[in-house]
Design a protein around this motif. Structure first.
Motif, PDB file in Angstrom:
ATOM      1  N   ASP A 293       4.658  12.552 -17.062  1.00 21.33           N
ATOM      2  CA  ASP A 293       3.508  12.551 -16.172  1.00 21.33           C
ATOM      3  C   ASP A 293       3.846  13.309 -14.899  1.00 21.33           C
ATOM      4  N   TYR A 294       4.692  14.325 -15.016  1.00 17.96           N
ATOM      5  CA  TYR A 294       5.040  15.163 -13.877  1.00 17.96           C
ATOM      6  C   TYR A 294       5.973  14.485 -12.888  1.00 17.96           C
ATOM      7  N   SER A 295       6.552  13.316 -13.228  1.00 16.40           N
ATOM      8  CA  SER A 295       7.569  12.821 -12.304  1.00 16.40           C
ATOM      9  C   SER A 295       8.883  13.544 -12.617  1.00 16.40           C
ATOM     10  N   LEU A 296       9.711  13.666 -11.589  1.00 16.79           N
ATOM     11  CA  LEU A 296      10.956  14.416 -11.745  1.00 16.79           C
ATOM     12  C   LEU A 296      11.851  13.775 -12.808  1.00 16.79           C
ATOM     13  N   ASP A 297      12.455  14.600 -13.619  1.00 12.53           N
ATOM     14  CA  ASP A 297      13.334  14.116 -14.665  1.00 12.53           C
ATOM     15  C   ASP A 297      14.574  13.453 -14.049  1.00 12.53           C
ATOM     16  N   ARG A 298      14.820  12.200 -14.453  1.00  9.83           N
ATOM     17  CA  ARG A 298      15.887  11.420 -13.840  1.00  9.83           C
ATOM     18  C   ARG A 298      17.271  12.028 -14.089  1.00  9.83           C
TER      19      ARG A 298
ATOM     20  N   THR B 131       0.828  -1.203   0.000  1.00 12.73           N
ATOM     21  CA  THR B 131       0.000   0.000   0.000  1.00 12.73           C
ATOM     22  C   THR B 131       0.865   1.257   0.000  1.00 12.73           C
ATOM     23  N   VAL B 132       1.903   1.232   0.821  1.00 13.81           N
ATOM     24  CA  VAL B 132       2.833   2.366   0.827  1.00 13.81           C
ATOM     25  C   VAL B 132       3.436   2.546  -0.570  1.00 13.81           C
ATOM     26  N   ALA B 133       3.822   1.450  -1.196  1.00 12.12           N
ATOM     27  CA  ALA B 133       4.450   1.530  -2.518  1.00 12.12           C
ATOM     28  C   ALA B 133       3.469   2.036  -3.572  1.00 12.12           C
ATOM     29  N   VAL B 134       2.248   1.513  -3.550  1.00  9.14           N
ATOM     30  CA  VAL B 134       1.255   1.924  -4.550  1.00  9.14           C
ATOM     31  C   VAL B 134       0.967   3.413  -4.423  1.00  9.14           C
ATOM     32  N   ARG B 135       0.831   3.896  -3.194  1.00  8.80           N
ATOM     33  CA  ARG B 135       0.564   5.323  -2.990  1.00  8.80           C
ATOM     34  C   ARG B 135       1.759   6.166  -3.417  1.00  8.80           C
ATOM     35  N   ALA B 136       2.947   5.723  -3.056  1.00 13.49           N
ATOM     36  CA  ALA B 136       4.132   6.517  -3.390  1.00 13.49           C
ATOM     37  C   ALA B 136       4.319   6.578  -4.903  1.00 13.49           C
ATOM     38  N   LEU B 137       3.945   5.523  -5.601  1.00 14.99           N
ATOM     39  CA  LEU B 137       4.004   5.567  -7.066  1.00 14.99           C
ATOM     40  C   LEU B 137       2.976   6.557  -7.602  1.00 14.99           C
ATOM     41  N   ALA B 138       1.785   6.555  -7.026  1.00 10.78           N
ATOM     42  CA  ALA B 138       0.726   7.450  -7.501  1.00 10.78           C
ATOM     43  C   ALA B 138       1.087   8.908  -7.260  1.00 10.78           C
ATOM     44  N   THR B 139       1.787   9.191  -6.176  1.00 10.36           N
ATOM     45  CA  THR B 139       2.146  10.582  -5.883  1.00 10.36           C
ATOM     46  C   THR B 139       3.533  10.935  -6.425  1.00 10.36           C
ATOM     47  N   ARG B 140       4.094  10.068  -7.239  1.00  8.95           N
ATOM     48  CA  ARG B 140       5.410  10.302  -7.861  1.00  8.95           C
ATOM     49  C   ARG B 140       6.504  10.466  -6.818  1.00  8.95           C
ATOM     50  N   ASP B 141       6.308   9.915  -5.623  1.00  9.78           N
ATOM     51  CA  ASP B 141       7.340  10.002  -4.591  1.00  9.78           C
ATOM     52  C   ASP B 141       8.333   8.853  -4.693  1.00  9.78           C
TER      53      ASP B 141
END
Lengths: 464, 464
Positions: free
Chosen positions: B18-23, A351-361
């Motif tokens: 998709d707005y993720s930071l450029d690597r 769940t932590v991973a899925v959310r972090a992917l969704a928020t681009r973290d």
């Protein structure tokens, strides 16, 4: 003190508590429906916000709903229809006389009409499109030509623009000379001669700056344009990330074609989150409380079927060790504990991973660090709970080696759960498969198989 | 064609995908940090939005982060600090020279300062408060006197008001005569002589109406005030439900004390959803990717402990039937399937219920209908999967009565899962316990205990 108080609902009916619909009000509405008292019904419903009327329609049963719509059909407007869940909306539209429906949709802005019709069946869609005036119909059909869930579906076409070289004074004179401006607008979009947006100015700044100031000088720093084909969830992310209030939408030639405002972005954000929660739980993401039993059953069955396959796979692993279990039945008693702890730890990490992917973290940049952290967390909790469970199992069954086996199996399973919980969602994201939807079964498979294999395998080696 | 292209990031660095930071950008930043090249770092970071710089700081490791902050400290402003996660924020603040910190917080509006300091430790909070000018400090301390997660913490104090009897012309003259207006404002709030808000007018309407028109005539229909003590999640709900753009905040005497705008409400909605997702998965709701291993381990351990108790309870049930298992070891092989299917079906229903409670869609009004629906769904899926599993077990073990037992147990467990999944969250909500946080363990207990008891109990009666 007096008995003749008018207990009609006021606008604040919901505000006293937490915005849930007033229970007494719903009862009074149902009483009025049963008594077929249209004027009483009108007195009760008229003060309510369209969104609350829509909630009320969704919460009462289908029989009462049909009756209410028939009694009160002339008052059902486009706004109420916009607020309804898809299923209920189709039901209400089917009940409405065609002239009421025509009135209702003609009231709406074209982006709201798009929102209204895009989920309807072809025939219902046609009914509504035919009810529109020709120019609006063209606008709606054009919007529907953009991909579903794209910025083009979300944007409104009503725009307020000004040439980039204008001054504040020119803009004010222009705005005040307009016969009609959009109902809601917060910015003036600056455009170059090719209609490419180059900036925007808030109305507050227009009102507070001197007439001679060029608009370009007071335009916002955080200006961003949205491509018309961009997925709406990315649009919602951009609004939240960059604190946008409105953003111009451009076509592939960078020409201005519409504008998206934050209230639409907020609605998308809300739906996206809702979908993610339901997907993580394996519930069809279009599900709503007004779905019928059949719809709900179908929505759940697919996931249960996938889970059945996973569970059977786990059982096959257990079956490999049936002789071992026969010898020491305590293994059967304890084995679900290992699998259950693994399943839970895996769900946490996933769940932590899925959310972090969704928020681009969670990105390629920090992936290794996050994986190492998760494995470390799994190892520490594995050691702690492995030790605790060793002690419990030792006292329970009095077999020292059983205590050692369950402790070791717990550690191995929790590390595997951490690894699976983080790597599986990342791999799915890479493969362009929605990790919220698909991670669950894979992670469960890993934790079940590793859990049973580690526990029973170790037991068969150590104990027999 | 040319090799000397300047590959500096542009504002659109994130928009291409998709707005993720450029690597590549992150790599270049890290290279500049390693080379201690402050001017290169500045060239890379300066064009970025504060939110993206904050994301970058969160995604790099603690060592690089400290180094970057030291090299670039003079450019770290209040906006960047506002965008950081709590943990990283405290770390960065600790690195900043006090004069930079003072500059940074003095730039911010008071509501952003509140947001910045409310989660900090007492000492860090003091540092920032001391850096403020006296009037701002009073405003921030007053905001902090409101309960955490209340409208009072969320609102901004910068307001634009007009007496309710004014005309459009008076409002325009007044606004244009002001030296300073808030950076972001979209409405003029109409107030009575006691400073009670009575309506609001959008700036668009002010700009488009004739000068002689009274403001009261063009005020918005959907006017709603927010009490200063109202929980922020209810505020977010109200904005989303009623499509508000901004709303005046009033104290207990109905006097205007501030205003909340939709961008703040959107941020709250986003956080609330995030919390709900993490709570449902049993992850501490303050968790973030920048938590240390120890913080993350603690956040997960509580839930794993509760789950351990649940799992042990299930094992106690199994232990009751250890003689039966000894006689027919196929029971040990098959029993996890029943529990697993029950657990999944329970989670599905529970998630739907928790969400419907959060969105006020599940109420006393429709509770019985929803419970009936869920039980019907459970019964249908129970029949279907019970039958399927009967056939599989029949072929697998060749014991007809075992096939009957697993089918019947599956049906019973899925009905119990449906009932538990809907009734437990509703009961918790009644008891004012957050159903997202607490439902999981109870529902799992029900499905595990019923699952094992039904399967093994039936088996011991029928088979032995």
């Amino acid at each position: 003190m007096t008995d003749d108080k008018l207990d009609l609902p006021d606008e604040d009916a919901r505000e006293d508590e937490d915005y849930s619909l007033d229970r007494d009000l719903v009862h009074e509405v149902l009483d009025a429906v049963e008594a077929e008292d249209a004027s009483r019904l009108d007195a009760l419903l008229e003060p309510l916000h369209a969104a609350d009327i829509a909630d009320l329609l969704e919460q009462i049963g289908p029989g009462d709903r049909g009756e209410l719509v028939r009694l009160w059909s002339s008052e059902i407007d486009g706004e109420i229809l916009s607020e309804l869940d898809e299923g209920v909306r189709a039901e209400v539209i089917a009940e409405l006389p065609s002239d009421v429906l025509r009135e209702a949709v003609r009231d709406l802005y074209t982006d709201d009409v798009v929102d209204l019709v895009e989920d309807l069946e072809e025939a219902d869609q046609r009914t509504i499109l035919d009810a529109l005036e020709a120019t609006d119909r063209v606008a709606v059909e054009q919007a529907l030509s953009y991909p579903e869930y794209s910025a083009g579906r979300l944007m409104q076409r009503e725009l307020v623009t000004a040439p980039e070289h204008w001054t504040v004074g020119q803009a004010i004179d222009f705005l005040r000379a307009q016969d009609e401006l959009p109902e809601q607008f917060y910015h003036v979009i600056l455009v170059d001669p090719r209609m490419k947006p180059v900036g925007y100015v808030t109305l507050g700044k227009v009102l507070s700056a001197r007439r001679a100031v060029p608009l370009a000088e007071i335009s916002e720093d955080s200006f961003r344009t949205i491509r018309v084909t961009q997925p709406d969830k990315d649009v919602a992310y951009a609004f939240n990330q960059y604190h946008l209030i409105s953003a111009p939408v451009v076509d592939e030639d960078d020409r201005l074609v519409g504008v998206i405002t934050i209230d639409d972005a907020m609605a998308v954000l809300d739906e996206e989150h809702e979908e993610d929660i339901l997907r993580l739980a394996g519930v069809g993401d279009e599900s709503s409380l007004s779905d019928t039993v059949i719809e709900a059953t179908k929505g759940r069955a697919l996931w249960l079927f996938v889970n059945l396959l996973t569970a059977i796979l786990a059982s096959v692993v257990i079956d490999l060790f049936s002789d071992t279990i026969q010898t020491l039945v305590a293994l059967a008693v304890l084995m679900p504990i290992v699998a259950s702890m693994g399943g839970n730890a895996g769900t946490q990490t996933m769940t932590v991973a899925v959310r972090a992917l969704a928020t681009r973290d969670l990105t390629a940049q920090n992936a290794w660090r996050v994986i190492r952290r998760e494995v470390a967390v799994g190892a520490i909790n594995g050691l702690a709970f492995g030790l605790l469970m060793s002690i419990i199992a030792g006292f329970w069954f009095g077999v020292p080696m059983l205590a050692v086996v369950i402790g070791a199996a717990m550690l191995m399973t929790l590390i595997a759960a951490a690894l699976g919980g983080i790597v599986i969602p990342m791999a799915l994201e890479r493969l362009k498969i929605d990790p919220a939807l698909a991670s669950g079964p894979f992670v469960t498979t890993v934790t079940d198989v590793v859990g049973f294999f580690a526990f029973l395998g170790l037991a068969s080696v150590v104990l027999l």
